[in-house]
Scaffold this active site. Sequence first.
Site, PDB file in Angstrom:
ATOM      1  CB  CYS A   1      12.659  88.630 -28.701  1.00 23.66           C
ATOM      2  SG  CYS A   1      12.185  87.994 -30.323  1.00 23.66           S
TER       3      CYS A   1
ATOM      4  NE  ARG B   1       5.927  90.865 -20.393  1.00 25.64           N
ATOM      5  CZ  ARG B   1       5.645  91.482 -21.544  1.00 25.64           C
ATOM      6  NH1 ARG B   1       5.176  92.713 -21.528  1.00 25.64           N
ATOM      7  NH2 ARG B   1       5.835  90.893 -22.695  1.00 25.64           N
TER       8      ARG B   1
ATOM      9  NE  ARG C   1       3.048  97.386 -20.955  1.00 23.87           N
ATOM     10  CZ  ARG C   1       3.214  96.632 -22.048  1.00 23.87           C
ATOM     11  NH1 ARG C   1       4.253  95.828 -22.147  1.00 23.87           N
ATOM     12  NH2 ARG C   1       2.347  96.691 -23.047  1.00 23.87           N
TER      13      ARG C   1
ATOM     14  CB  CYS D   1       8.469  90.728 -35.569  1.00 22.18           C
ATOM     15  SG  CYS D   1       7.947  91.601 -34.089  1.00 22.18           S
TER      16      CYS D   1
ATOM     17  CB  CYS E   1      10.859  92.047 -27.609  1.00 27.70           C
ATOM     18  SG  CYS E   1       9.158  92.424 -28.072  1.00 27.70           S
TER      19      CYS E   1
ATOM     20  CB  CYS F   1       5.852  85.938 -29.979  1.00 24.32           C
ATOM     21  SG  CYS F   1       5.530  87.655 -30.417  1.00 24.32           S
TER      22      CYS F   1
ATOM     23  CE  LYS G   1       4.148  97.485 -25.685  1.00 19.59           C
ATOM     24  NZ  LYS G   1       5.044  96.499 -26.353  1.00 19.59           N
TER      25      LYS G   1
ATOM     26  CE  LYS H   1       7.891  98.311 -23.225  1.00 19.02           C
ATOM     27  NZ  LYS H   1       8.536  97.387 -24.156  1.00 19.02           N
TER      28      LYS H   1
HETATM   29 FE1  SRM Z   1       7.872  93.099 -26.367  1.00 19.48          FE
HETATM   30  C1  SRM Z   1       4.890  92.867 -27.925  1.00 19.48           C
HETATM   31  C2  SRM Z   1       7.778  89.871 -25.559  1.00 19.48           C
HETATM   32  C3  SRM Z   1      10.404  93.627 -24.215  1.00 19.48           C
HETATM   33  C4  SRM Z   1       8.546  96.084 -27.928  1.00 19.48           C
HETATM   34  N1  SRM Z   1       6.525  91.642 -26.654  1.00 19.48           N
HETATM   35  C5  SRM Z   1       5.323  91.752 -27.293  1.00 19.48           C
HETATM   36  C6  SRM Z   1       4.497  90.470 -27.138  1.00 19.48           C
HETATM   37  C7  SRM Z   1       3.611  90.639 -25.954  1.00 19.48           C
HETATM   38  C8  SRM Z   1       3.697  90.043 -28.379  1.00 19.48           C
HETATM   39  C9  SRM Z   1       2.284  90.555 -28.478  1.00 19.48           C
HETATM   40  O1  SRM Z   1       2.087  91.721 -28.864  1.00 19.48           O
HETATM   41  O2  SRM Z   1       1.362  89.789 -28.178  1.00 19.48           O
HETATM   42  C10 SRM Z   1       5.648  89.453 -26.876  1.00 19.48           C
HETATM   43  C11 SRM Z   1       5.268  88.205 -26.088  1.00 19.48           C
HETATM   44  C12 SRM Z   1       6.107  87.024 -26.523  1.00 19.48           C
HETATM   45  C13 SRM Z   1       5.985  85.863 -25.612  1.00 19.48           C
HETATM   46  O3  SRM Z   1       5.419  84.841 -26.036  1.00 19.48           O
HETATM   47  O4  SRM Z   1       6.464  85.919 -24.483  1.00 19.48           O
HETATM   48  C14 SRM Z   1       6.714  90.349 -26.306  1.00 19.48           C
HETATM   49  N2  SRM Z   1       8.817  91.985 -25.034  1.00 19.48           N
HETATM   50  C15 SRM Z   1       8.706  90.635 -24.913  1.00 19.48           C
HETATM   51  C16 SRM Z   1       9.775  90.072 -23.999  1.00 19.48           C
HETATM   52  C17 SRM Z   1       9.297  88.862 -23.172  1.00 19.48           C
HETATM   53  C18 SRM Z   1      11.017  89.716 -24.846  1.00 19.48           C
HETATM   54  C19 SRM Z   1      12.076  88.908 -24.187  1.00 19.48           C
HETATM   55  O5  SRM Z   1      12.533  87.993 -24.885  1.00 19.48           O
HETATM   56  O6  SRM Z   1      12.479  89.161 -23.057  1.00 19.48           O
HETATM   57  C20 SRM Z   1      10.105  91.344 -23.185  1.00 19.48           C
HETATM   58  C21 SRM Z   1       9.218  91.485 -21.974  1.00 19.48           C
HETATM   59  C22 SRM Z   1       9.544  92.735 -21.238  1.00 19.48           C
HETATM   60  C23 SRM Z   1       8.831  92.893 -19.927  1.00 19.48           C
HETATM   61  O7  SRM Z   1       9.153  92.149 -19.013  1.00 19.48           O
HETATM   62  O8  SRM Z   1       8.011  93.808 -19.807  1.00 19.48           O
HETATM   63  C24 SRM Z   1       9.762  92.423 -24.195  1.00 19.48           C
HETATM   64  N3  SRM Z   1       9.187  94.634 -26.056  1.00 19.48           N
HETATM   65  C25 SRM Z   1      10.233  94.589 -25.185  1.00 19.48           C
HETATM   66  C26 SRM Z   1      11.136  95.656 -25.464  1.00 19.48           C
HETATM   67  C27 SRM Z   1      12.460  95.925 -24.760  1.00 19.48           C
HETATM   68  C28 SRM Z   1      12.292  96.880 -23.611  1.00 19.48           C
HETATM   69  O9  SRM Z   1      11.171  97.273 -23.266  1.00 19.48           O
HETATM   70  O10 SRM Z   1      13.301  97.249 -23.040  1.00 19.48           O
HETATM   71  C29 SRM Z   1      10.613  96.359 -26.542  1.00 19.48           C
HETATM   72  C30 SRM Z   1      11.285  97.561 -27.263  1.00 19.48           C
HETATM   73  C31 SRM Z   1      11.200  98.818 -26.521  1.00 19.48           C
HETATM   74  C32 SRM Z   1       9.927  99.547 -26.845  1.00 19.48           C
HETATM   75  O11 SRM Z   1       8.903  99.230 -26.247  1.00 19.48           O
HETATM   76  O12 SRM Z   1       9.949 100.396 -27.737  1.00 19.48           O
HETATM   77  C33 SRM Z   1       9.384  95.706 -26.901  1.00 19.48           C
HETATM   78  N4  SRM Z   1       6.859  94.305 -27.667  1.00 19.48           N
HETATM   79  C34 SRM Z   1       7.342  95.448 -28.225  1.00 19.48           C
HETATM   80  C35 SRM Z   1       6.384  95.921 -29.196  1.00 19.48           C
HETATM   81  C36 SRM Z   1       6.533  97.180 -30.077  1.00 19.48           C
HETATM   82  C37 SRM Z   1       5.993  98.379 -29.423  1.00 19.48           C
HETATM   83  C38 SRM Z   1       6.003  99.581 -30.327  1.00 19.48           C
HETATM   84  O13 SRM Z   1       6.220 100.682 -29.857  1.00 19.48           O
HETATM   85  O14 SRM Z   1       5.759  99.436 -31.527  1.00 19.48           O
HETATM   86  C39 SRM Z   1       5.326  94.985 -29.204  1.00 19.48           C
HETATM   87  C40 SRM Z   1       4.066  95.023 -30.076  1.00 19.48           C
HETATM   88  C41 SRM Z   1       3.033  95.980 -29.568  1.00 19.48           C
HETATM   89  O15 SRM Z   1       3.148  96.572 -28.511  1.00 19.48           O
HETATM   90  O16 SRM Z   1       2.052  96.133 -30.298  1.00 19.48           O
HETATM   91  C42 SRM Z   1       5.662  93.983 -28.240  1.00 19.48           C
HETATM   92 FE1  SF4 Z   2       7.496  88.699 -30.554  1.00 20.37          FE
HETATM   93 FE2  SF4 Z   2       8.545  90.461 -32.197  1.00 20.37          FE
HETATM   94 FE3  SF4 Z   2       8.744  90.816 -29.578  1.00 20.37          FE
HETATM   95 FE4  SF4 Z   2      10.139  88.954 -30.716  1.00 20.37          FE
HETATM   96  S1  SF4 Z   2      10.336  91.142 -31.142  1.00 20.37           S
HETATM   97  S2  SF4 Z   2       8.899  88.699 -28.841  1.00 20.37           S
HETATM   98  S3  SF4 Z   2       8.806  88.262 -32.320  1.00 20.37           S
HETATM   99  S4  SF4 Z   2       6.873  90.847 -30.718  1.00 20.37           S
END
Ligand code: SRM
Ligand code: SF4
Length: 559
Positions: free
Chosen positions: A423, A73, A142, A468, A472, A429, A204, A206
């Site tokens: 997502c 990323r 991030r 899940c 995201c 993922c 993390k 943001k």
């Molecule tokens: Fe996310 C984890 C994809 C935006 C909350 N996110 C992941 C992981 C890396 C899975 C992992 O833990 O190994 C996913 C990778 C999937 C893949 O194969 O690509 C993943 N997140 C994404 C993306 C690619 C979704 C998308 O379809 O666009 C977004 C990439 C953003 C970027 O460029 O940086 C993405 N993730 C978000 C957002 C939205 C936002 O930030 O505006 C959130 C919710 C906001 C927040 O952070 O509260 C988000 N991602 C999470 C979480 C939950 C964090 C938490 O506080 O509990 C995880 C899991 C973790 O961190 O343990 C996670």
């Molecule tokens: Fe993976 Fe859950 Fe984020 Fe979807 S919402 S990309 S399933 S970690």
Amino acid sequence: MDAKVHENEIIKGSSNFLRGTLRKSMADELTGALAPADAQLCKFHGFYQQDDRDLRQQRQEQFLEPYYSFMLRARLPGGVCTPSQWQTIDAVAQRLGNGSIRLTTRQTFQYHGILKRNLKPLIQQINKAMIDSIGGCGDVNRNVLCNPNPLQSQLHAEVYRWARRISEALLPQSNAYHEIWLDGERIEGGDSEPLYGDTYLPRKFKTAVAIPPSNDVDVYTNDLGFVAIAEQGKLLGFNVLAGGGMGTTHGDTSTFPRLADELGFVEPRQIIAVAQAVVAVQRDHGNRFSRRHARLKYTVESMGTKRFRREVERRASVSFTPPRPVSFEHQGDRYGWSEGSDGNWHLTLYIENGRIADLPDAPLMTGLRKIAALHRGDFRITPSQNLIVAGVPNQLKNQIEEIARRHGLMQQRSSIRLNSIACVALPTCPQAMTEAERCFPEFMTRIEQLAGAYGLDEMGTVIRMTGCPNGCARPFVAEVGLVGKGPGSYNLMLGGDGRGLRLNRLYRANLKEAEIVAELERLFKRYAEERLDRECFGDFTIRAGLVPAVVNPAEDFHD
Ligand code: SRM
Ligand code: SF4
């Protein structure tokens, strides 16, 4: 170090500022994976170790290790890149990735399916184009979001410059990235992390910058938010927000999504100090024992907003004045051409699920390559996984539109689809409990038909699906949130307001797709019959008592 802290704290603290044994892991040709500690540290360098979940069982039966590959990323503040950078992004995807580019909900791009041996050349090639992946992931700040649609061109340019400055000010200082990936010189004993310290943040972090009336960045869902306050196009300062976040864990009521609180108004020159102070408070007060409770939202919740604000004021040597009134009108993007105040044009393209590839009926990648070859403005990735061809002079407008149309980049779509996001989920993922990106286009076709039957297909309801509850695609601020619960099943959440100012809440748990469609059919029918003038679907679900509004998520999100 306290023996009870989370093991990631030990990994970070003993990593020599993020070096760990990454070089050794990369040199090990016997496995496609990294050593376990390095698989955590690599996130700070912008990539994740993954394995193809579609192949897991087959590989296990053949006594093979999982099919490991990496997702990288990039860091791209505000989602902006030049046409020549786009050409590199594209070429690298073909040569060293899986041939596709994935635009993300945080305005950057990801490559999937990178083999271990290709990681270093890939990082080197994007860096040659002046794009790095430092802090793409990991327990640091991030990619910084910033409203990408430059209608008021000068204000946008100014606010974007602030977003870049925030991104630079919150970058980790370790030289490890340059040493390991770019063969930079080793600074003996010279590394330090004045802001983060050697264990970085507990989790993390943001940051987003919004320009009302658009809340395309979903500013309230970020740990740290800045809302630009302008008068007659002149930037006066920012309202500062803190403590937003989406991630929850099914069945654990101590976790919850949260909208950020307003701390107050500051002038532009104060925002870097404020951003660094918020990070420092989180560094010192965040939970380092349970990663589930380590985000800033829990720190703000446990300190209380007043104490948190005072602590930020003290550290930043600022005094917040009361937040200025703001009015947000919508989430998501506005499509097609719009004219900027400087006379240039901006074309917002809908990219389904942010996936850019040469699809059988739509060669999107080729189309964008052709546009990049003649475009002289820039490209902007939006927080809804879309792309803006920005800064097009009048004389190139027709040519660019013609290429976009010929390559399936401007297909006719309903408003309800244009406002939807999903997502990544399966197969890459590791956290996915079910599908999202792969099943979403077809699911949306059924929803479009349904909405069409009740004359609602142009109502633009915000629908978001995730595999899940990590959130995201920011499903907890959607009017309809579909949150993966198990194979083929989702929690149906209702009650967002279409502006990103209200959390939704569980309406029905664990529904299969056919059950969701049946539920939505009943709800759309009622909405079509009972809605008030200009009432959005989310507001209707609250007024009709289908779900009560979430007031204090720590107390009532799980009720
Ligand atoms: Fe996310 C984890 C994809 C935006 C909350 N996110 C992941 C992981 C890396 C899975 C992992 O833990 O190994 C996913 C990778 C999937 C893949 O194969 O690509 C993943 N997140 C994404 C993306 C690619 C979704 C998308 O379809 O666009 C977004 C990439 C953003 C970027 O460029 O940086 C993405 N993730 C978000 C957002 C939205 C936002 O930030 O505006 C959130 C919710 C906001 C927040 O952070 O509260 C988000 N991602 C999470 C979480 C939950 C964090 C938490 O506080 O509990 C995880 C899991 C973790 O961190 O343990 C996670
Ligand atoms: Fe993976 Fe859950 Fe984020 Fe979807 S919402 S990309 S399933 S970690």
